[in-house]
Design a protein around this motif. Sequence first.
Motif, PDB file in Angstrom:
ATOM      1  N   SER A   1      12.788 -21.197 -70.463  1.00  0.00           N
ATOM      2  CA  SER A   1      12.693 -19.841 -69.938  1.00  0.00           C
ATOM      3  C   SER A   1      11.984 -19.808 -68.593  1.00  0.00           C
ATOM      4  CB  SER A   1      11.959 -18.936 -70.940  1.00  0.00           C
ATOM      5  OG  SER A   1      10.616 -19.353 -71.068  1.00  0.00           O
ATOM      6  N   GLU A   2      11.209 -20.910 -68.278  1.00  0.00           N
ATOM      7  CA  GLU A   2      10.464 -20.944 -67.033  1.00  0.00           C
ATOM      8  C   GLU A   2      11.233 -21.636 -65.913  1.00  0.00           C
ATOM      9  OE1 GLU A   2       6.825 -22.811 -68.106  1.00  0.00           O
ATOM     10  OE2 GLU A   2       6.136 -21.127 -69.330  1.00  0.00           O
ATOM     11  N   ILE A   3      12.431 -22.114 -66.204  1.00  0.00           N
ATOM     12  CA  ILE A   3      13.237 -22.765 -65.173  1.00  0.00           C
ATOM     13  C   ILE A   3      13.589 -21.745 -64.098  1.00  0.00           C
ATOM     14  CG2 ILE A   3      15.460 -23.857 -64.680  1.00  0.00           C
ATOM     15  CD1 ILE A   3      13.573 -25.696 -66.081  1.00  0.00           C
ATOM     16  N   THR A   4      13.308 -22.092 -62.857  1.00  0.00           N
ATOM     17  CA  THR A   4      13.594 -21.191 -61.742  1.00  0.00           C
ATOM     18  C   THR A   4      14.526 -21.875 -60.750  1.00  0.00           C
ATOM     19  OG1 THR A   4      11.742 -21.983 -60.404  1.00  0.00           O
ATOM     20  CG2 THR A   4      11.278 -20.197 -61.971  1.00  0.00           C
ATOM     21  N   ILE A   5      14.925 -21.128 -59.747  1.00  0.00           N
ATOM     22  CA  ILE A   5      15.773 -21.697 -58.693  1.00  0.00           C
ATOM     23  C   ILE A   5      15.039 -22.836 -57.984  1.00  0.00           C
ATOM     24  CG2 ILE A   5      16.738 -21.180 -56.409  1.00  0.00           C
ATOM     25  CD1 ILE A   5      17.723 -18.545 -57.492  1.00  0.00           C
ATOM     26  N   LYS A   6      13.717 -22.709 -57.877  1.00  0.00           N
ATOM     27  CA  LYS A   6      12.936 -23.772 -57.227  1.00  0.00           C
ATOM     28  C   LYS A   6      13.041 -25.087 -57.993  1.00  0.00           C
ATOM     29  CE  LYS A   6       9.506 -20.901 -54.852  1.00  0.00           C
ATOM     30  NZ  LYS A   6       8.062 -20.562 -54.738  1.00  0.00           N
ATOM     31  N   HIS A   7      13.013 -25.000 -59.367  1.00  0.00           N
ATOM     32  CA  HIS A   7      13.164 -26.205 -60.184  1.00  0.00           C
ATOM     33  C   HIS A   7      14.522 -26.857 -59.935  1.00  0.00           C
ATOM     34  CE1 HIS A   7       9.976 -24.203 -62.658  1.00  0.00           C
ATOM     35  NE2 HIS A   7       9.540 -25.456 -62.730  1.00  0.00           N
TER      36      HIS A   7
ATOM     37  N   GLU B   1      26.360 -26.994 -63.038  1.00  0.00           N
ATOM     38  CA  GLU B   1      26.228 -27.937 -64.154  1.00  0.00           C
ATOM     39  C   GLU B   1      24.769 -28.138 -64.549  1.00  0.00           C
ATOM     40  OE1 GLU B   1      28.282 -31.473 -62.991  1.00  0.00           O
ATOM     41  OE2 GLU B   1      30.261 -30.688 -63.576  1.00  0.00           O
ATOM     42  N   LEU B   2      23.887 -28.273 -63.556  1.00  0.00           N
ATOM     43  CA  LEU B   2      22.464 -28.442 -63.865  1.00  0.00           C
ATOM     44  C   LEU B   2      21.885 -27.159 -64.461  1.00  0.00           C
ATOM     45  CD1 LEU B   2      19.943 -30.208 -63.791  1.00  0.00           C
ATOM     46  CD2 LEU B   2      19.479 -29.334 -61.483  1.00  0.00           C
ATOM     47  N   ALA B   3      22.296 -26.012 -63.922  1.00  0.00           N
ATOM     48  CA  ALA B   3      21.811 -24.726 -64.437  1.00  0.00           C
ATOM     49  C   ALA B   3      22.173 -24.563 -65.909  1.00  0.00           C
ATOM     50  CB  ALA B   3      22.388 -23.582 -63.616  1.00  0.00           C
ATOM     51  N   LYS B   4      23.398 -24.954 -66.264  1.00  0.00           N
ATOM     52  CA  LYS B   4      23.830 -24.868 -67.661  1.00  0.00           C
ATOM     53  C   LYS B   4      23.054 -25.842 -68.535  1.00  0.00           C
ATOM     54  CE  LYS B   4      28.572 -23.190 -67.002  1.00  0.00           C
ATOM     55  NZ  LYS B   4      30.018 -23.539 -67.124  1.00  0.00           N
ATOM     56  N   ALA B   5      22.852 -27.061 -68.026  1.00  0.00           N
ATOM     57  CA  ALA B   5      22.149 -28.090 -68.799  1.00  0.00           C
ATOM     58  C   ALA B   5      20.714 -27.679 -69.105  1.00  0.00           C
ATOM     59  CB  ALA B   5      22.168 -29.412 -68.036  1.00  0.00           C
ATOM     60  N   LEU B   6      20.077 -26.992 -68.161  1.00  0.00           N
ATOM     61  CA  LEU B   6      18.681 -26.569 -68.340  1.00  0.00           C
ATOM     62  C   LEU B   6      18.561 -25.147 -68.879  1.00  0.00           C
ATOM     63  CD1 LEU B   6      17.065 -28.051 -65.091  1.00  0.00           C
ATOM     64  CD2 LEU B   6      17.060 -29.006 -67.401  1.00  0.00           C
ATOM     65  N   ASN B   7      19.707 -24.549 -69.211  1.00  0.00           N
ATOM     66  CA  ASN B   7      19.726 -23.179 -69.747  1.00  0.00           C
ATOM     67  C   ASN B   7      19.049 -22.199 -68.786  1.00  0.00           C
ATOM     68  OD1 ASN B   7      20.393 -21.230 -71.681  1.00  0.00           O
ATOM     69  ND2 ASN B   7      18.387 -21.372 -72.657  1.00  0.00           N
TER      70      ASN B   7
END
Length: 370
Positions: free
Chosen positions: A35-41, A73-79
């Motif tokens: 839930s804390e994954i951001t665009i910066k990550h 693809e990365l966005a999906k993998a990291l939810n």
Amino acid sequence: MVIVTLLNALMCNRFRFFMHIYNLTYLYDTRSIMSEITIKHLAKQLNLATSTVSRALNDSHEISDKTKKRVVELAKALNFQPNAYARGLREQKSKTIGIIVPDRVNHFFNLVIEGMETVCRANGYSLIVYNSYEDVAQEKKIVYGLLGGKVDAVVMSLADEEKEVEHLKWLQERNIPIIFFDRIAQNVMGSKYVTNDQEAAYIGTKHLLEKGCKKTVFLGLSNTSSVGMARKKGFIQAHEELEIPLSSSSFLEFGHDDVQNQAILEKLFYKLDRPDGVLAAAEKLGLSAYRALAKTKIKVPNQVKIVSFTNMQVADLLNPPLSTIAQPAFDLGSACATELIKGLKDKKTDFSLDKKIIIPSVFTARESSQ
């Protein structure tokens, strides 16, 4: 031996308990991280600029398909879940449209809302529904509450068209677009979605007269809305064309109290010189007429024929099935939302241009008027 077995069982249960706690903790931590994954990550892992990642997620034409694919693809993998609220603050947009209706219970307005909701959902917008309860004072309170930017635009059907409309201009002064439908503000510029009320009433009335009705009555709500007046004109037009006289008793006005309306109609149908045809200009009046006819044991359509404006989806299940004039409610809502969202995205659209869009109603003859 028994004691050893019991100790082993206790140890196993304790182990299972701690493993359960561990799994819950791991699941919680994992979800928290996700839930804390951001665009910066995302940008850091992909070695890209945050602006590039943002544009890729928004399917910008400035970003190559190869880069878009990597980002997605990365966005999906990291939810990864985009923060719509934060985006709205940056863009000074809420991605929300407000709709104000005078009667939330009415099937017509429910279908308009459904049509709007379908388009809004498909375009990533939310819809907030407000009910003015046929009260201009309540309508003003709602409008005042929207001035702070809670919504990007407003779609509305007025509580009363003849009373002051200054509060509607407040929205336009704050650059909040308004689109009107059904009950429209004649003195406020903007798009107005309506149906062919006069023509539809004319068609329904002519049908009754051609079926042999000699003494028809128009049931209308006691307001001065453009909708009610147009339907009344259509009723008169059909009589004039077929040279069937009308009198003051051919027009009855009602309030919004269903019990009182039914009582008035019962008295009407008990009379020896009762009408033999009814055009109900509103759904609630059509239903009140049906109940009154049943109470007075007047047979439909043998003694009284009836046609009603309504978007009731069970009209064909009534006894007898009700002849209806159905407004294109879903299409009206869909069209309003489509124009608004297209204009909001374009950012160059002039919502103050005055135009009227007519979507025709549909007359369906059933047993009640045969």
